[in-house]
Motif scaffolding. Sequence first.
Motif, short mmCIF file in Angstrom:
data_model
loop_
_atom_site.label_atom_id
_atom_site.label_comp_id
_atom_site.label_asym_id
_atom_site.label_seq_id
_atom_site.Cartn_x
_atom_site.Cartn_y
_atom_site.Cartn_z
N VAL A 177 0.83 -1.21 0.00
CA VAL A 177 0.00 0.00 0.00
C VAL A 177 0.86 1.25 0.00
O VAL A 177 0.64 2.18 -0.78
N VAL A 178 1.83 1.29 0.88
CA VAL A 178 2.72 2.46 0.96
C VAL A 178 4.11 2.05 0.54
O VAL A 178 4.55 0.92 0.76
N SER A 179 4.83 2.98 -0.10
CA SER A 179 6.19 2.71 -0.53
C SER A 179 7.10 2.58 0.67
O SER A 179 6.79 3.07 1.76
N GLN A 180 8.25 1.97 0.45
CA GLN A 180 9.22 1.84 1.52
C GLN A 180 9.60 3.22 2.05
O GLN A 180 9.97 4.11 1.28
N GLY A 181 9.47 3.41 3.34
CA GLY A 181 9.82 4.70 3.94
C GLY A 181 8.71 5.73 3.87
O GLY A 181 8.85 6.84 4.38
N GLU A 182 7.59 5.39 3.25
CA GLU A 182 6.48 6.33 3.12
C GLU A 182 5.58 6.22 4.34
O GLU A 182 5.25 5.12 4.78
N ASN A 183 5.17 7.36 4.90
CA ASN A 183 4.26 7.33 6.03
C ASN A 183 2.83 7.54 5.56
O ASN A 183 2.58 7.74 4.36
N ASN A 184 1.89 7.52 6.49
CA ASN A 184 0.48 7.63 6.13
C ASN A 184 0.17 8.97 5.49
O ASN A 184 -0.66 9.07 4.58
N GLU A 185 0.85 10.03 5.95
CA GLU A 185 0.65 11.36 5.36
C GLU A 185 1.10 11.38 3.91
O GLU A 185 0.44 11.98 3.05
N ASP A 186 2.23 10.71 3.62
CA ASP A 186 2.71 10.62 2.24
C ASP A 186 1.69 9.88 1.37
O ASP A 186 1.42 10.27 0.23
N PHE A 187 1.14 8.80 1.93
CA PHE A 187 0.16 8.00 1.19
C PHE A 187 -1.07 8.84 0.84
O PHE A 187 -1.54 8.83 -0.31
N ILE A 188 -1.58 9.60 1.80
CA ILE A 188 -2.76 10.45 1.56
C ILE A 188 -2.44 11.52 0.52
O ILE A 188 -3.25 11.79 -0.38
N ARG A 189 -1.26 12.12 0.62
CA ARG A 189 -0.86 13.16 -0.34
C ARG A 189 -0.77 12.58 -1.75
O ARG A 189 -1.21 13.20 -2.72
N ARG A 190 -0.22 11.36 -1.86
CA ARG A 190 -0.11 10.73 -3.17
C ARG A 190 -1.49 10.40 -3.74
O ARG A 190 -1.77 10.63 -4.93
N GLU A 191 -2.37 9.86 -2.91
CA GLU A 191 -3.71 9.51 -3.37
C GLU A 191 -4.47 10.76 -3.84
O GLU A 191 -5.23 10.70 -4.81
N GLN A 192 -4.28 11.88 -3.15
CA GLN A 192 -4.97 13.10 -3.54
C GLN A 192 -4.41 13.65 -4.85
O GLN A 192 -5.15 14.14 -5.70
N ALA A 193 -3.08 13.54 -5.02
CA ALA A 193 -2.47 13.99 -6.28
C ALA A 193 -2.98 13.17 -7.45
O ALA A 193 -3.28 13.71 -8.53
N VAL A 194 -3.11 11.86 -7.25
CA VAL A 194 -3.62 10.99 -8.31
C VAL A 194 -5.08 11.33 -8.62
O VAL A 194 -5.50 11.31 -9.78
N MET A 195 -5.86 11.64 -7.58
CA MET A 195 -7.26 12.02 -7.79
C MET A 195 -7.35 13.31 -8.59
O MET A 195 -8.17 13.43 -9.51
N ASP A 196 -6.50 14.27 -8.29
CA ASP A 196 -6.50 15.54 -9.03
C ASP A 196 -6.21 15.29 -10.51
O ASP A 196 -6.85 15.87 -11.39
N ASN A 197 -5.24 14.43 -10.78
CA ASN A 197 -4.91 14.11 -12.17
C ASN A 197 -6.05 13.38 -12.85
O ASN A 197 -6.36 13.64 -14.03
N SER A 198 -6.71 12.49 -12.11
CA SER A 198 -7.84 11.75 -12.66
C SER A 198 -8.98 12.70 -13.05
O SER A 198 -9.65 12.51 -14.07
N GLN A 199 -9.19 13.72 -12.24
CA GLN A 199 -10.23 14.71 -12.54
C GLN A 199 -9.93 15.43 -13.85
O GLN A 199 -10.83 15.62 -14.69
N LYS A 200 -8.69 15.82 -14.05
CA LYS A 200 -8.31 16.52 -15.27
C LYS A 200 -8.47 15.63 -16.50
O LYS A 200 -8.93 16.07 -17.55
N LEU A 201 -8.09 14.35 -16.35
CA LEU A 201 -8.26 13.43 -17.47
C LEU A 201 -9.73 13.22 -17.79
O LEU A 201 -10.12 13.15 -18.97
#
Length: 357
Positions: free
Chosen positions: A102-126
């Motif tokens: 679920v999370v990359s090596q060394g990635e914390n929960n905050e990083d995971f949420i930030r990544r998921e939100q960035a992917v959602m933003d990109n999905s909206q644009k597409l």
Amino acid sequence: MEERRMGSVSQASRRRKARGINGLIILMVILLGLSFFVPTNYYITRPGSAISLGPIIEVEDGKKDETGSFMLTTVRMGEASLAWYLYAQVSQDAELMPKQLVVSQGENNEDFIRREQAVMDNSQKLAEAVAFRLAGYDVHVENQGVWVMGTLEGMPAKEALKIGDVIIEVNGVKTPEAKDLLQQLAGKKAGDEVEITYTRDGQVAKTMLPLKPLPNSQSVGVGIRTDSKQLIEIPKKVTIAAQGIGGPSAGLMMALEIYDQLNTEVDLTKGFQIAGTGTIALDGSVGKIGGINHKIVAADAAGAEIFFAPDDPNDPNSNYKDAVKTAERIGTSMQIVPVKTIDDAVAFLNELKPKQT
């Protein structure tokens, strides 16, 4: 006297037994409560919700005359405590995933949420680009750089770059796509340094990073997970209020809602509650997602009558096949519709007869 003493002993015995049972119950309650705070090395996924898109998507000059609705579906995901781990052992509607998946090596929960939100933003644009093109509008798409979607523990990028940064140059050479980044690193060896130019929150910055061998690879790099960052310009303003929802899997359903608001001639919903899932690409293709079994359960609970599921006939574990299995297991009357592209979904809707009320 003897009978009274025997009665007293019997009552005392019952009181001790009752106290023992009450103590055991209290201990079990305490242990159960503590189990919610005992961590495990797993994440748990469960059915989320089905959310109507009409109220959260607003297209400039678009129409909102749907008699039914398009719904995105979600999966609840969180770190699994011992209690949730045990729950997943007995529930068909809960799954455990090793944390490293679920999370990359060394990635914390905050990083995971930030990544998921960035992917959602990109999905909206597409979704916006696909919907406007489908409606006959011109859409401008320009590659802007390499999006940092994660950094690897122990690699040079870990301390210098953050999720959401966009790499625009390497050693002064522009990198509009990931392949351009790889080209600039090709032929270099461990210990070589490269100058990375990137943007963060609209500001341009530079950093020098040494190259190191990548895990499980013969290549060297700085240690990032990447995606494409694109500038997408559409002729009308679209507002999507999807705060708190992350990931790319709502792409198809957002595109359908935007297209329906742009299409002034027909109500695509025909009065039905239509849920679904799937990523969306610029060419309109619909991609596989995770947790579709949970989304089927969520859609059924919300009263959906139709569900669009990504399909790949060559994949024995395709989303569509898994969706059908789950639908049969829960006994839903919801129709599961396989789609490979948004055109498949639109064609199905165009053939759909209006719901009789």
